[in-house]
Write an enzyme that holds these catalytic residues in place. Structure first.
Site, PDB file in Angstrom:
ATOM      1  N   GLU A   1       0.884  -1.159   0.000  1.00 29.86           N
ATOM      2  CA  GLU A   1       0.000   0.000   0.000  1.00 29.86           C
ATOM      3  C   GLU A   1       0.927   1.214   0.000  1.00 29.86           C
ATOM      4  OE1 GLU A   1      -2.766  -0.091   3.234  1.00 29.86           O
ATOM      5  OE2 GLU A   1      -3.475   1.920   2.752  1.00 29.86           O
TER       6      GLU A   1
ATOM      7  N   ARG B   1       5.006 -12.677  10.025  1.00 26.45           N
ATOM      8  CA  ARG B   1       5.617 -11.355   9.829  1.00 26.45           C
ATOM      9  C   ARG B   1       7.008 -11.364  10.390  1.00 26.45           C
ATOM     10  NH1 ARG B   1       2.128  -6.979   9.177  1.00 26.45           N
ATOM     11  NH2 ARG B   1       3.703  -5.465   9.758  1.00 26.45           N
TER      12      ARG B   1
ATOM     13  N   LYS C   1       4.289   0.585   9.618  1.00 26.59           N
ATOM     14  CA  LYS C   1       4.448   1.808   8.818  1.00 26.59           C
ATOM     15  C   LYS C   1       3.866   3.008   9.551  1.00 26.59           C
ATOM     16  CE  LYS C   1       2.942   0.083   4.894  1.00 26.59           C
ATOM     17  NZ  LYS C   1       2.348   0.036   3.563  1.00 26.59           N
TER      18      LYS C   1
HETATM   19  P1  ATP Z   1      -0.357  -1.362   6.527  1.00 32.05           P
HETATM   20  O1  ATP Z   1      -0.678  -1.419   7.970  1.00 32.05           O
HETATM   21  O2  ATP Z   1      -0.110  -0.003   6.026  1.00 32.05           O
HETATM   22  O3  ATP Z   1      -1.233  -2.205   5.652  1.00 32.05           O
HETATM   23  P2  ATP Z   1       1.635  -3.346   5.992  1.00 32.05           P
HETATM   24  O4  ATP Z   1       2.871  -3.465   6.801  1.00 32.05           O
HETATM   25  O5  ATP Z   1       0.659  -4.460   5.939  1.00 32.05           O
HETATM   26  O6  ATP Z   1       1.055  -2.000   6.496  1.00 32.05           O
HETATM   27  P3  ATP Z   1       1.622  -3.338   3.116  1.00 32.05           P
HETATM   28  O7  ATP Z   1       2.123  -2.272   2.235  1.00 32.05           O
HETATM   29  O8  ATP Z   1       0.184  -3.628   3.083  1.00 32.05           O
HETATM   30  O9  ATP Z   1       2.077  -2.944   4.566  1.00 32.05           O
HETATM   31  O10 ATP Z   1       2.478  -4.639   2.916  1.00 32.05           O
HETATM   32  C1  ATP Z   1       2.777  -5.218   1.668  1.00 32.05           C
HETATM   33  C2  ATP Z   1       3.093  -6.668   1.870  1.00 32.05           C
HETATM   34  O11 ATP Z   1       4.195  -6.800   2.763  1.00 32.05           O
HETATM   35  C3  ATP Z   1       1.938  -7.413   2.481  1.00 32.05           C
HETATM   36  O12 ATP Z   1       1.769  -8.639   1.782  1.00 32.05           O
HETATM   37  C4  ATP Z   1       2.349  -7.650   3.888  1.00 32.05           C
HETATM   38  O13 ATP Z   1       1.805  -8.843   4.390  1.00 32.05           O
HETATM   39  C5  ATP Z   1       3.876  -7.705   3.782  1.00 32.05           C
HETATM   40  N1  ATP Z   1       4.481  -7.277   5.028  1.00 32.05           N
HETATM   41  C6  ATP Z   1       4.264  -6.121   5.674  1.00 32.05           C
HETATM   42  N2  ATP Z   1       4.946  -6.083   6.834  1.00 32.05           N
HETATM   43  C7  ATP Z   1       5.629  -7.242   6.926  1.00 32.05           C
HETATM   44  C8  ATP Z   1       6.519  -7.811   7.891  1.00 32.05           C
HETATM   45  N3  ATP Z   1       6.836  -7.170   9.000  1.00 32.05           N
HETATM   46  N4  ATP Z   1       7.029  -9.032   7.639  1.00 32.05           N
HETATM   47  C9  ATP Z   1       6.725  -9.681   6.506  1.00 32.05           C
HETATM   48  N5  ATP Z   1       5.895  -9.218   5.570  1.00 32.05           N
HETATM   49  C10 ATP Z   1       5.342  -8.009   5.760  1.00 32.05           C
HETATM   50 MG    MG Z   2      -1.295  -4.007   4.540  1.00 29.40          MG
END
Ligand code: ATP
Ligand code: MG
Length: 555
Positions: A37, A266, A276
């Site tokens: 995102e 994660r 984020k």
């Molecule tokens: P938001 O809360 O803004 O949605 P997010 O950390 O989920 O934050 P995204 O941009 O939606 O961010 O994440 C893109 C991809 O990265 C998603 O598939 C998410 O599952 C993965 N991702 C995000 N944070 C992690 C993490 N800490 N470890 C592994 N994968 C992650």
């Molecule tokens: Mg997300």
């Protein structure tokens, strides 16, 4: 097609699943996607997700799409879109074809919503947020049907059209799916599909005032693109039910080879946050200088700090893929960069906290040019020119008046020490300034010790680094400590209470002249001090400490 793809020896549950799907003929190729995102910069957790998604695709000679999950214009920005593309490429991955955007599918999403309405599977709901919360029930108690649940299909069609045409206020109504208000999965209690937002979108401008929710847009995006395996993190485990429900209830997508979602854990890193939202708070409240502050666990922060793409990929490989959430040791990330730089980083000398040495028996006005290896274990990296003269600088920490014991390996009065790549010297006396600090140390040197041991069996144990005074150039050093005092700052919602007030120390010292044109973000080993790279955002010679020479986390 199937014949050209070989099953690989599985190293995790995702491989097992893909092998099964290829073997059964369900899929003949593999397409994954990375769906950020654009509401912030990528961090080390995303690097793991990128490594898994792009890595799995590569393992099976498949592809990985980059799809911006841009369904919330209020929080998104083109700056984030651009930084995300740059970071993925820097990490060494290529996405499949053009960059994809969920927003390009808004027309299709709208039609899907209409299809659900026509099937009596979605309705426009006018409950306020507070009311909707009450109707939702709790984990223990089932929810209640919304009074708008039984509105006729025709009326819902008209209402949804009105939503699209901007005839309702923001928050006045939403489109909800009609699933099951007594489901034990809260997310299945008639989840929202569309909401109203009068915001200008970075891709679609003001074309839309209704925006799909993540759960609605995500599975449809996957299905439209023909993603085979949709890999995401464990917090979406329950949402898999909506994913499946939606695809199974839309004619176009209810196919045997439709995408399926699989969840992995994660990455959570000690002394860091991978939220984020929290990273943005650090930036917005100026706890750090920006998203790419070298203390940030963002890809751009790590890059500015001197991390290499290889080291981040190796780290991702080492943490692996599992279904158990855990807190990863900060030392694992640091050792991945240390291991890489140990092999690749050119060696050089920098004096971070200088004191002057005068070599009393060296001729005044003479400067000697010496050769030093760029990498002592890798002759192919060649040599560099260093200098020696009557005046040099060493680090303050490398001189004491009286050696504390026989094992002391640095400079002390009447003790000999070798200058790295140069001569053996011996300290004779020193000056102090008005405050009692050591100002200049006077030494003698043994001219017969260049590249060889001193005569008559004298053993010189210690080696210290130095720079020659007339050739050395001034530099600033930024030395970083962990950003948080707590190993798991996620425990606190208010991060400020855990911020380390001394996470940045600035020193002014000297470096070898060949560093005047040091490339930004390229790490050197400052011998005996650690790995440093030139800062990419500063005008003069500023070096960020990438990592120390040894693991200091577990001491
Ligand atoms: P938001 O809360 O803004 O949605 P997010 O950390 O989920 O934050 P995204 O941009 O939606 O961010 O994440 C893109 C991809 O990265 C998603 O598939 C998410 O599952 C993965 N991702 C995000 N944070 C992690 C993490 N800490 N470890 C592994 N994968 C992650
Ligand atoms: Mg997300």
């Amino acid at each position: 097609m199937r014949d050209t793809i070989s099953l690989i020896k599985p190293t995790n549950f995702i491989h097992n699943q893909i092998n099964k799907d290829l073997d059964s003929g369900l899929h003949s190729s593999v397409l994954t996607r990375f769906p950020p995102e654009p509401n912030g910069y990528l961090h080390i957790g995303h690097a793991k997700s990128i490594y898994i998604n792009f890595g799995v695709a590569k393992d099976y000679a498949g592809y990985c799409n980059l799809r911006f999950d841009d369904t919330n214009p209020a929080k998104e920005d083109i700056e984030y879109v651009n930084s995300i593309k740059k970071d993925i490429q820097w990490l060494g991955f290529d996405w499949n074809g053009e960059v994809k955007y969920s927003s390009r599918y808004f027309d299709i999403f709208y039609k899907c919503a209409e299809e659900l309405i026509s099937k009596g599977l979605a309705y426009v709901c006018f409950l306020t947020n507070d009311e909707a919360r009450k109707y939702r029930g709790t984990l223990k108690n089932p929810g209640l049907n919304s009074p708008y649940r039984d509105t006729s299909i025709e009326q819902n069609k008209a209402l949804f059209k009105k939503m699209k045409e901007g005839e309702f206020k923001e928050g006045e109504c939403v489109l909800r799916s009609k699933i099951d208000m007594s489901s034990s999965f809260m997310c299945m209690r008639d989840p929202t599909l569309y909401r109203i937002r009068f915001e200008t979108h970075h891709q679609t401008n003001d074309d839309w005032c209704i925006y799909p929710m993540y759960d609605f847009a995500h599975c449809l995006g996957d299905a439209i693109e023909g993603v085979t395996h949709s890999l995401c993190t464990l917090e979406f485990q329950d949402n898999r039910r909506i994913y499946d429900w939606l695809l199974e209830h839309l004619d176009e997508f209810n196919k045997i080879d439709r995408p399926h979602q699989y969840e992995f854990s994660r990455l959570n890193l000690e002394y860091a946050t991978t939220s984020k939202r929290k990273l943005k708070l650090l930036v917005d409240n100026s706890y750090v200088s920006g998203w790419n502050d070298p203390r940030m666990p963002t890809i751009s922060g790590l890059r500015r700090r001197g991390y290499t793409p290889e080291s981040i990929r190796n780290f991702s490989e080492r943490v692996g893929v599992s279904k158990v959430n855990s807190l990863t040791d900060a030392s694992i990330l640091e050792s991945s960069i240390r291991d890489h730089l140990n092999i690749t980083a050119p060696r050089t000398m920098a004096v971070i906290d200088p004191i002057k040495l005068v070599i009393a028996n060296y001729p005044e006005g003479k400067i000697e040019s010496l050769k030093a290896p760029v990498h002592p274990q890798n002759k192919e990296m060649g040599t560099r020119e260093i200098f020696f003269s009557r005046e040099i600088y060493i680090d303050k920490e490398d001189f004491v008046e009286i050696a504390p014991n026989n094992k002391y390996k640095r400079l002390a009065l009447n003790k000999e020490v070798r200058l790295r790549n140069s001569y053996v010297i011996k300290a004779t006396h020193f000056d102090i300034d008005n405050d009692g600090n050591i100002k200049t140390v006077y030494c003698t040197y043994d001219p017969d010790t260049l590249g060889k041991n001193p005569s008559n069996g004298r053993k010189v144990k210690g080696v210290i680094h130095y720079v020659e005074s007339s050739k050395a150039i001034n530099a600033e050093f930024r030395i970083y400590d962990r950003l948080f005092l707590e190993s798991n700052p996620a425990k606190f919602d208010d991060l400020s209470s855990s911020i380390n007030p001394s996470s940045l120390e600035i020193k002014n010292g000297l470096v070898e002249p060949n560093l005047s044109d040091a490339k930004a973000e390229f790490s050197y080993q400052f011998e005996r001090e650690g790995y440093f790279c030139r800062d990419s955002e500063s005008e003069g010679l500023v070096f960020n400490k990438t990592v120390g020479l040894r693991d200091t986390w577990n001491q």
